[in-house]
Design a protein around this motif. Structure first.
Motif, PDB file in Angstrom:
ATOM      1  N   TYR A  62      -5.463   8.108   1.285  1.00 31.31           N
ATOM      2  CA  TYR A  62      -5.935   7.004   1.863  1.00 31.31           C
ATOM      3  C   TYR A  62      -5.131   5.700   1.869  1.00 31.31           C
ATOM      4  O   TYR A  62      -5.045   5.126   3.311  1.00 31.31           O
ATOM      5  N   ALA A  63      -4.518   5.583   1.072  1.00 32.24           N
ATOM      6  CA  ALA A  63      -3.527   4.281   0.860  1.00 32.24           C
ATOM      7  C   ALA A  63      -2.529   4.483   1.589  1.00 32.24           C
ATOM      8  O   ALA A  63      -2.136   3.465   2.593  1.00 32.24           O
ATOM      9  N   GLY A  64      -1.910   5.633   1.821  1.00 32.49           N
ATOM     10  CA  GLY A  64      -0.852   5.824   2.649  1.00 32.49           C
ATOM     11  C   GLY A  64      -1.097   5.780   4.068  1.00 32.49           C
ATOM     12  O   GLY A  64      -0.422   5.408   5.071  1.00 32.49           O
ATOM     13  N   LEU A  65      -2.362   6.188   4.504  1.00 35.79           N
ATOM     14  CA  LEU A  65      -2.892   6.030   5.882  1.00 35.79           C
ATOM     15  C   LEU A  65      -2.965   4.626   6.217  1.00 35.79           C
ATOM     16  O   LEU A  65      -2.322   4.477   7.364  1.00 35.79           O
ATOM     17  N   LEU A  66      -3.757   3.866   5.451  1.00 39.07           N
ATOM     18  CA  LEU A  66      -3.716   2.499   5.835  1.00 39.07           C
ATOM     19  C   LEU A  66      -2.571   1.835   5.833  1.00 39.07           C
ATOM     20  O   LEU A  66      -2.335   0.767   6.733  1.00 39.07           O
ATOM     21  N   ALA A  67      -1.469   2.012   4.916  1.00 41.77           N
ATOM     22  CA  ALA A  67      -0.223   1.521   5.029  1.00 41.77           C
ATOM     23  C   ALA A  67       0.309   1.920   6.239  1.00 41.77           C
ATOM     24  O   ALA A  67       1.133   0.812   6.918  1.00 41.77           O
ATOM     25  N   THR A  68       0.471   2.976   6.527  1.00 42.25           N
ATOM     26  CA  THR A  68       0.984   3.542   7.900  1.00 42.25           C
ATOM     27  C   THR A  68       0.533   2.643   9.033  1.00 42.25           C
ATOM     28  O   THR A  68       1.353   2.312   9.981  1.00 42.25           O
ATOM     29  N   TYR A  69      -0.750   2.420   9.128  1.00 49.58           N
ATOM     30  CA  TYR A  69      -1.342   1.746  10.248  1.00 49.58           C
ATOM     31  C   TYR A  69      -0.969   0.365  10.276  1.00 49.58           C
ATOM     32  O   TYR A  69      -0.716  -0.072  11.205  1.00 49.58           O
ATOM     33  N   CYS A  70      -1.034  -0.074   8.877  1.00 47.35           N
ATOM     34  CA  CYS A  70      -0.572  -1.670   8.952  1.00 47.35           C
ATOM     35  C   CYS A  70       1.031  -1.758   9.378  1.00 47.35           C
ATOM     36  O   CYS A  70       1.394  -2.617  10.053  1.00 47.35           O
ATOM     37  N   LEU A  71       1.860  -0.796   9.056  1.00 53.49           N
ATOM     38  CA  LEU A  71       3.077  -0.920   9.131  1.00 53.49           C
ATOM     39  C   LEU A  71       3.425  -0.514  10.653  1.00 53.49           C
ATOM     40  O   LEU A  71       4.541  -1.403  11.539  1.00 53.49           O
ATOM     41  N   CYS A  72       2.559   0.132  11.384  1.00 54.96           N
ATOM     42  CA  CYS A  72       2.696   0.607  12.893  1.00 54.96           C
ATOM     43  C   CYS A  72       2.533  -0.724  13.584  1.00 54.96           C
ATOM     44  O   CYS A  72       2.849  -1.197  14.511  1.00 54.96           O
ATOM     45  N   ALA A  84       0.977  12.014  11.302  1.00 62.93           N
ATOM     46  CA  ALA A  84       0.254  12.933  12.298  1.00 62.93           C
ATOM     47  C   ALA A  84      -1.057  12.009  12.720  1.00 62.93           C
ATOM     48  O   ALA A  84      -1.195  12.017  14.062  1.00 62.93           O
ATOM     49  N   ALA A  85      -1.476  11.363  11.727  1.00 58.59           N
ATOM     50  CA  ALA A  85      -2.660  10.611  12.433  1.00 58.59           C
ATOM     51  C   ALA A  85      -2.298   9.506  13.307  1.00 58.59           C
ATOM     52  O   ALA A  85      -3.070   9.103  14.314  1.00 58.59           O
ATOM     53  N   VAL A  86      -1.137   8.602  12.910  1.00 55.53           N
ATOM     54  CA  VAL A  86      -0.882   7.382  13.782  1.00 55.53           C
ATOM     55  C   VAL A  86      -0.392   7.994  15.137  1.00 55.53           C
ATOM     56  O   VAL A  86      -0.216   7.280  16.021  1.00 55.53           O
ATOM     57  N   SER A  87       0.177   9.323  15.119  1.00 61.12           N
ATOM     58  CA  SER A  87       0.909  10.003  16.357  1.00 61.12           C
ATOM     59  C   SER A  87      -0.150   9.712  17.131  1.00 61.12           C
ATOM     60  O   SER A  87      -0.022   9.661  18.457  1.00 61.12           O
ATOM     61  N   ALA A 133       4.291  21.269  -3.716  1.00 60.24           N
ATOM     62  CA  ALA A 133       4.839  21.198  -2.421  1.00 60.24           C
ATOM     63  C   ALA A 133       3.624  20.504  -1.687  1.00 60.24           C
ATOM     64  O   ALA A 133       4.000  20.162  -0.410  1.00 60.24           O
ATOM     65  N   PHE A 134       2.645  20.663  -2.292  1.00 60.37           N
ATOM     66  CA  PHE A 134       1.250  19.949  -1.472  1.00 60.37           C
ATOM     67  C   PHE A 134       1.513  18.451  -1.287  1.00 60.37           C
ATOM     68  O   PHE A 134       0.936  17.602  -0.250  1.00 60.37           O
ATOM     69  N   ARG A 135       2.422  17.872  -1.935  1.00 60.53           N
ATOM     70  CA  ARG A 135       2.807  16.270  -1.886  1.00 60.53           C
ATOM     71  C   ARG A 135       3.407  15.840  -0.478  1.00 60.53           C
ATOM     72  O   ARG A 135       3.196  14.671  -0.428  1.00 60.53           O
ATOM     73  N   ILE A 136       3.714  16.790   0.016  1.00 59.14           N
ATOM     74  CA  ILE A 136       3.991  16.508   1.742  1.00 59.14           C
ATOM     75  C   ILE A 136       3.279  15.821   2.367  1.00 59.14           C
ATOM     76  O   ILE A 136       3.432  15.285   3.316  1.00 59.14           O
ATOM     77  N   ILE A 137       1.865  16.352   2.070  1.00 59.45           N
ATOM     78  CA  ILE A 137       0.650  15.897   2.818  1.00 59.45           C
ATOM     79  C   ILE A 137       0.716  14.386   2.854  1.00 59.45           C
ATOM     80  O   ILE A 137       0.280  13.672   3.759  1.00 59.45           O
ATOM     81  N   TYR A 138       1.512  13.512   1.810  1.00 67.37           N
ATOM     82  CA  TYR A 138       1.333  12.138   1.729  1.00 67.37           C
ATOM     83  C   TYR A 138       2.252  11.572   2.679  1.00 67.37           C
ATOM     84  O   TYR A 138       2.191  10.203   3.059  1.00 67.37           O
ATOM     85  N   VAL A 139       3.195  12.118   3.330  1.00 71.09           N
ATOM     86  CA  VAL A 139       3.861  11.741   4.437  1.00 71.09           C
ATOM     87  C   VAL A 139       3.616  12.345   5.635  1.00 71.09           C
ATOM     88  O   VAL A 139       3.538  11.700   6.859  1.00 71.09           O
ATOM     89  N   LEU A 175       0.858  -1.095   0.125  1.00 66.05           N
ATOM     90  CA  LEU A 175       0.014  -0.120   0.097  1.00 66.05           C
ATOM     91  C   LEU A 175       0.913   1.298  -0.019  1.00 66.05           C
ATOM     92  O   LEU A 175       0.328   2.312  -0.490  1.00 66.05           O
ATOM     93  N   LEU A 176       1.813   1.185   0.782  1.00 67.86           N
ATOM     94  CA  LEU A 176       2.831   2.338   0.751  1.00 67.86           C
ATOM     95  C   LEU A 176       3.513   2.713  -0.467  1.00 67.86           C
ATOM     96  O   LEU A 176       3.720   3.923  -0.900  1.00 67.86           O
ATOM     97  N   ALA A 177       3.860   1.409  -1.309  1.00 70.15           N
ATOM     98  CA  ALA A 177       4.430   1.871  -2.713  1.00 70.15           C
ATOM     99  C   ALA A 177       3.699   2.404  -3.702  1.00 70.15           C
ATOM    100  O   ALA A 177       3.776   3.243  -4.319  1.00 70.15           O
ATOM    101  N   TYR A 178       2.326   2.172  -3.385  1.00 66.56           N
ATOM    102  CA  TYR A 178       1.150   2.591  -4.355  1.00 66.56           C
ATOM    103  C   TYR A 178       1.071   3.807  -3.878  1.00 66.56           C
ATOM    104  O   TYR A 178       0.874   5.054  -4.865  1.00 66.56           O
ATOM    105  N   GLY A 179       0.816   4.207  -2.615  1.00 68.40           N
ATOM    106  CA  GLY A 179       0.530   5.452  -2.307  1.00 68.40           C
ATOM    107  C   GLY A 179       1.358   6.554  -2.509  1.00 68.40           C
ATOM    108  O   GLY A 179       1.264   7.705  -3.005  1.00 68.40           O
ATOM    109  N   TRP A 180       2.851   5.955  -2.134  1.00 72.72           N
ATOM    110  CA  TRP A 180       3.721   7.235  -2.472  1.00 72.72           C
ATOM    111  C   TRP A 180       4.134   7.269  -4.073  1.00 72.72           C
ATOM    112  O   TRP A 180       4.415   8.520  -4.483  1.00 72.72           O
ATOM    113  N   TYR A 181       3.652   6.324  -4.952  1.00 65.86           N
ATOM    114  CA  TYR A 181       4.042   6.563  -6.316  1.00 65.86           C
ATOM    115  C   TYR A 181       2.922   7.282  -6.702  1.00 65.86           C
ATOM    116  O   TYR A 181       3.291   8.367  -7.458  1.00 65.86           O
ATOM    117  N   ALA A 182       1.575   6.935  -6.420  1.00 69.40           N
ATOM    118  CA  ALA A 182       0.528   7.741  -6.865  1.00 69.40           C
ATOM    119  C   ALA A 182       0.501   9.105  -6.413  1.00 69.40           C
ATOM    120  O   ALA A 182       0.132  10.127  -7.062  1.00 69.40           O
TER     121      ALA A 182
END
Lengths: 253, 154, 48
Positions: A207-217, A65-68, A54-60, A33-40
């Motif tokens: 959304y993909a990046g969010l789900l990926a980060t929850y999975c990896l956490c 911030a959500a998992v924190s 510069a808005f692309r920083i939102i994807y990291v 999911l992270l690979a897809y999220g970052w590529y997309a």
């Protein structure tokens, strides 16, 4: 009330096996999911009408911030269970969550600074959102430090649980700071209902990046909790058997 | 009550006590937690004259005048009132008419003289084509995030 | 990828900096538990 089911679920050897089976799936799914999220996010999503690339920083920034916040709630809940039921598994989960949460809080702060400089015009301002997120990092560090300061793991876990629960008041402050007070930080994008705050082709990678980060956490916490259980139960038969099994194999090869 | 129930009650009491303390604390200090004042605060409530403060609002469309060098003058407005602002320095990339900004400085003869200007963007993200088709977007932002500090405190 | 892509409209330092630091944090979260597990298993074996 009958709590036996609860204690069986919390039995260290059965949780250890359960975590060992679940973790690889979470890790694999998270990486995909992270690979897809970052590529997309970096390639497919269009630049923002105002912030351009510069808005692309939102994807990291947003997943971190959500998992924190989520991980802090998990840590405090595990702490409460550890305090009330004196459950070793809950202590292990609480101690395991702290470094993972701290690392993503730090990431949210650093990426926020790297986003703030080109867009707002400043790396850092002392508005309510930024200050509360910094307090969150200090709380995580407090739990990590407090845990390390105790020789007795169980006494350390009780102290950490108290600190984690006290720090819980900071969580709604971080989340609602942008609504309760005037701040430089903008409001929430993904939790805003009603009119679209982000167009679909920009939202899906997020959304993909969010789900990926929850999975990896989840993966990291399960693995760390396994480690904590090995340490806390080092004098039991199941850990000794496991150590000879795994360690013996490693030494032969 | 068993020992476990006692511990449960103690943890619940701790959480409830902390929540209550936080609510009282933040209600009392609400004004101090605000990052900026708005033009309404200054026009209507006269926040201490000559005090250095941060002023937040939208740059009024059609008000921007560029002077010598980096000097700019524009009007800053919240949902109700507006104030003239003067600034001499580097503006953030996002600065333009209709944009939300937060300026630091003080009032001098009815003009807010700023020495720092930061951009406050909103939470909406969209491609340029979509922004053009929406009248409210493309440089025109909502005044809603600029709430009067004094009205909130009263 | 075109050179334009790497420039990120002039925000390359901020965008790639953010993603680079993020990659480091994600990687650390994958690797650190593994290294610690190895260290723990070694001390457990030495205890015997």
């Amino acid at each position: 009330m009958n709590w036996t089911w609860f204690h069986r679920l919390g039995s260290p050897p059965s949780f250890y096996r359960f975590a060992g089976r679940l973790a690889p799936w979470l890790g694999g799914l998270g990486l995909l999911l992270l690979a897809y999220g970052w590529y997309a996010g970096l390639v497919l999503a269009p630049p923002d009408y105002q912030q351009k690339d510069a808005f692309r920083i939102i994807y990291v920034h947003v997943p971190a911030a959500a998992v924190s916040l989520s991980l802090y709630v998990l840590m405090a809940l595990a702490g409460a269970v550890a305090l009330i039921w004196r459950m070793k598994l809950a202590e292990a989960v609480m101690v395991a969550t702290a470094p993972v949460g701290a690392s993503f809080t730090a990431l949210a702060l650093v990426t926020g600074m790297l986003w703030g400089k080109p867009m707002w015009g400043a790396y850092w301002v002392w508005d309510a959102r930024l200050t509360a997120e910094l307090v969150l990092l200090f709380l995580y560090c407090g739990v990590i430090g407090l845990n390390a300061a105790f020789d007795d793991a169980r006494a350390g876990a009780r102290a950490c649980a108290l600190l984690a629960i006290v720090g819980l008041v900071n969580v709604p402050i971080v989340h609602f700071s942008v609504e309760w007070w005037n701040s430089l930080h903008q409001g929430s994008t993904i939790l805003k209902f009603g009119k679209p705050a982000i167009s679909a082709d920009m939202a899906w990678p997020l959304y993909a990046g969010l789900l990926a980060t929850y999975c990896l956490c989840g993966h990291a916490i399960l693995r760390r909790a396994q480690n904590e259980l090995l340490l806390r139960e080092r004098n039991t038969r199941w850990v000794r058997e496991l150590a000879t099994e795994l360690g013996g194999g490693a030494r032969v090869s | 009550m068993t020992k476990r129930q006692k511990r449960m009650a103690a943890v619940a009491a701790l959480v409830a006590g902390l929540a209550l303390a936080a609510v009282f604390g933040f209600t009392a200090f609400r004004k101090n937690m605000m990052y900026f004042y708005t033009p309404t605060d200054i026009v209507e409530h006269k926040v201490a004259d000559n005090a250095r403060l941060r002023l937040g609002g939208l740059v009024t469309v059609g008000s921007l005048k560029r002077g010598d060098g980096l000097n700019v003058e524009f009007t800053l407005a919240d949902c109700e009132k507006s104030l003239p602002v003067r600034y001499d320095g580097i503006l953030p990339d996002l600065f333009r008419e209709g944009q939300g900004i937060v300026a630091t400085g003080q009032m001098k003869d009815g003009v807010f003289v700023a020495d720092e200007v930061l951009a406050k963007h909103d939470e909406n993200y969209m491609p340029p084509e979509l922004a053009k088709s929406l009248k409210t977007a493309d440089g025109r932002h909502s005044c809603a995030p600029f709430k009067s500090v004094m009205q909130a405190a009263n | 990828m075109s050179p334009e892509f790497w420039k990120m409209g002039g925000y390359a330092l901020y965008v790639w900096g953010s993603f680079g630091i993020a990659a480091g944090i994600y990687l650390w979260n994958l690797i650190a538990p593994r290294l610690r597990r190895r260290a723990i298993l070694e001390t457990l074996l030495d205890d015997e």
